[in-house]
Scaffold this motif. Sequence first.
Motif, PDB file in Angstrom:
ATOM      1  N   ALA A 301       0.829  -1.211   0.000  1.00 53.92           N
ATOM      2  CA  ALA A 301       0.000   0.000   0.000  1.00 53.92           C
ATOM      3  C   ALA A 301       0.860   1.256   0.000  1.00 53.92           C
ATOM      4  CB  ALA A 301      -0.920  -0.003   1.222  1.00 53.92           C
ATOM      5  N   SER A 302       1.959   1.237   0.729  1.00 55.60           N
ATOM      6  CA  SER A 302       2.859   2.391   0.761  1.00 55.60           C
ATOM      7  C   SER A 302       3.474   2.638  -0.605  1.00 55.60           C
ATOM      8  CB  SER A 302       3.969   2.165   1.793  1.00 55.60           C
ATOM      9  OG  SER A 302       3.430   1.941   3.080  1.00 55.60           O
ATOM     10  N   ILE A 303       3.882   1.566  -1.280  1.00 64.13           N
ATOM     11  CA  ILE A 303       4.481   1.707  -2.607  1.00 64.13           C
ATOM     12  C   ILE A 303       3.452   2.237  -3.604  1.00 64.13           C
ATOM     13  CG2 ILE A 303       5.551   0.441  -4.512  1.00 64.13           C
ATOM     14  CD1 ILE A 303       6.722  -1.475  -2.423  1.00 64.13           C
ATOM     15  N   ALA A 304       2.207   1.740  -3.493  1.00 66.96           N
ATOM     16  CA  ALA A 304       1.152   2.199  -4.393  1.00 66.96           C
ATOM     17  C   ALA A 304       0.833   3.677  -4.180  1.00 66.96           C
ATOM     18  CB  ALA A 304      -0.103   1.354  -4.194  1.00 66.96           C
ATOM     19  N   VAL A 308       7.478   6.558  -5.994  1.00 70.52           N
ATOM     20  CA  VAL A 308       8.892   6.914  -6.046  1.00 70.52           C
ATOM     21  C   VAL A 308       9.697   6.230  -4.942  1.00 70.52           C
ATOM     22  CG1 VAL A 308       8.733   8.967  -4.555  1.00 70.52           C
ATOM     23  CG2 VAL A 308      10.456   8.874  -6.369  1.00 70.52           C
ATOM     24  N   LEU A 309       9.032   5.796  -3.887  1.00 67.75           N
ATOM     25  CA  LEU A 309       9.730   5.108  -2.805  1.00 67.75           C
ATOM     26  C   LEU A 309      10.427   3.840  -3.308  1.00 67.75           C
ATOM     27  CD1 LEU A 309       7.163   5.356   0.144  1.00 67.75           C
ATOM     28  CD2 LEU A 309       9.352   6.570  -0.062  1.00 67.75           C
ATOM     29  N   ASP A 381       3.150  13.089  -6.810  1.00 62.15           N
ATOM     30  CA  ASP A 381       2.543  13.921  -5.774  1.00 62.15           C
ATOM     31  C   ASP A 381       3.382  13.982  -4.497  1.00 62.15           C
ATOM     32  OD1 ASP A 381       0.386  14.363  -7.451  1.00 62.15           O
ATOM     33  OD2 ASP A 381      -0.717  12.602  -6.716  1.00 62.15           O
ATOM     34  N   ALA A 382       4.514  13.302  -4.477  1.00 64.79           N
ATOM     35  CA  ALA A 382       5.334  13.256  -3.254  1.00 64.79           C
ATOM     36  C   ALA A 382       6.009  14.604  -3.024  1.00 64.79           C
ATOM     37  CB  ALA A 382       6.384  12.158  -3.363  1.00 64.79           C
ATOM     38  N   ASP A 383       6.158  14.958  -1.764  1.00 66.32           N
ATOM     39  CA  ASP A 383       6.844  16.190  -1.402  1.00 66.32           C
ATOM     40  C   ASP A 383       8.356  15.963  -1.443  1.00 66.32           C
ATOM     41  OD1 ASP A 383       8.170  17.840   1.043  1.00 66.32           O
ATOM     42  OD2 ASP A 383       6.544  18.997   0.103  1.00 66.32           O
ATOM     43  N   ALA A 446       5.898   6.621   8.510  1.00 64.54           N
ATOM     44  CA  ALA A 446       5.799   7.590   9.601  1.00 64.54           C
ATOM     45  C   ALA A 446       5.941   9.033   9.098  1.00 64.54           C
ATOM     46  CB  ALA A 446       6.865   7.304  10.657  1.00 64.54           C
ATOM     47  N   VAL A 447       6.839   9.263   8.121  1.00 65.24           N
ATOM     48  CA  VAL A 447       7.133  10.642   7.692  1.00 65.24           C
ATOM     49  C   VAL A 447       6.210  11.111   6.586  1.00 65.24           C
ATOM     50  CG1 VAL A 447       8.899  12.146   6.683  1.00 65.24           C
ATOM     51  CG2 VAL A 447       9.536  10.429   8.397  1.00 65.24           C
ATOM     52  N   ILE A 448       6.016  10.275   5.555  1.00 65.27           N
ATOM     53  CA  ILE A 448       5.244  10.731   4.387  1.00 65.27           C
ATOM     54  C   ILE A 448       3.761  10.404   4.500  1.00 65.27           C
ATOM     55  CG2 ILE A 448       4.946  10.419   1.912  1.00 65.27           C
ATOM     56  CD1 ILE A 448       7.887  10.102   1.608  1.00 65.27           C
ATOM     57  N   LEU A 449       3.480   9.162   4.898  1.00 67.18           N
ATOM     58  CA  LEU A 449       2.093   8.718   4.908  1.00 67.18           C
ATOM     59  C   LEU A 449       1.406   8.983   6.229  1.00 67.18           C
ATOM     60  CD1 LEU A 449       2.597   5.342   2.999  1.00 67.18           C
ATOM     61  CD2 LEU A 449       1.893   7.543   2.076  1.00 67.18           C
ATOM     62  N   GLY A 450       2.166   9.368   7.238  1.00 65.83           N
ATOM     63  CA  GLY A 450       1.567   9.740   8.523  1.00 65.83           C
ATOM     64  C   GLY A 450       0.953   8.572   9.235  1.00 65.83           C
TER      65      GLY A 450
END
Length: 450
Positions: A301-304, A308-309, A381-383, A446-450
Amino acid sequence: MDAGLLHRVDEFLRTRSDRALRALLLTQDAREIADVIDALEYGKRKVFALLPPETQADIVMLLSEGSRESVITRLPDDIIARLLYFLDEDDATDILQELPPRRHAHVLQGLKEDRRKRIEKLLTFDPETAGGLMDLHFIEVDPRTSVSAVITHVQEYAKRHKQVPVVFARDAQGIKWISARTLVSSRAQVEAGALSKPIPSLASSTDREHVLDTMNRGVSDVACVVDEHQKVLGVIHLNDLLRVAEAEASEDVYRMGAVGLLDSSYLESRFSTIWRKRVGWLLVLFVAELFTFTALARFEASIAAVTVLALFVPLCISAGGNSGSQAATLITRAMALGHVTPRDWWRVLQRELLMGLALGLALGLVGYVRALLTPQNVLGDADRWMLGLVIGQSVAIICLWGTLVGAMLPLAFRKFGVDPGYASSPFVATFVDVTGIVIYFTIANAVILG
């Protein structure tokens, strides 16, 4: 090696000019002949068999293990017996151990009784132990014996056995050694005990790696081998350990490269043998790497959500594998030299903790800058700044983790009686790959997806 000599030997073999080949070989020194036999693709046994037994004895221990096995196992028993006559008993025992046990009795029948019994005694010891490394040329004297009497005893022994013995003297403090140089330079009436100095005493079952470590730390050129009652069985010379040191170094290199031990040189080993030695470890490591699939699937789910991760996964986990391999190599070598033991684990942990932080900071900074330079069409869309923070932290922490794992695994292996060489670079890298993925995506969540 002389390429011209090899060409001439090869030509004589091809034309079956045995007399000319023998004459040519007898003009060469032992090292040259051994090198030629090692380099030959065929005819090794024939070249060796053309030589007189005293010359065979000079070169047989200079041959590579593969050449020696190829030659010795194909020689008749009577030829081997004549060869053994010119070898020290410990070298003769090593040669016999190249043969199937069923041939030992037939070969030994061709030797004199005294020599046969000494070799039979050595054959009872495991070749990987102190008993298998020792020779039997020693004498024990009373510490009160005069130097002149000891020298007379040594001369009589040397005349009878064609070998100069090592001289031991036993007192209340244990077994001591009297060097030949000390004997011949001392006054005749001096007591032998006054000239003796302590030496290491090793049980006959002591592993050869421990023998090597003991001799490296000692100040004498010899060590005595004793039984459970402290009776002297034999003596080990420092120069006898050169082959042991080479073999132990080879074992360490093979294990750190996740390759099974080769009994022969690389070019002399069969393709199937090398395949078998390599495929076992590769299968183990491949199965272990399959856990990276499990780890990645857990963070699907994080990769989806932030594709870019996935692009930075190789960058992050390679930092941990490389730092872990470095640490494992350093600690394994330090233990081999006796500089570090499992009791030093806390000092090593403290040192590598600081080292891991310093290395992680340096690599993390590079990873952070690289993440900031990611093109916008790849970022999606990643910061950009959050991605840089994730990559920098992940690389730093994974590098620290890899360093600690690489440093601690060899110490743990040695503590539990496992050769630290098995904590090889591929093993450490594989373990850190799997755990590194978990660390990376945990930080990302923890940092990007909260």
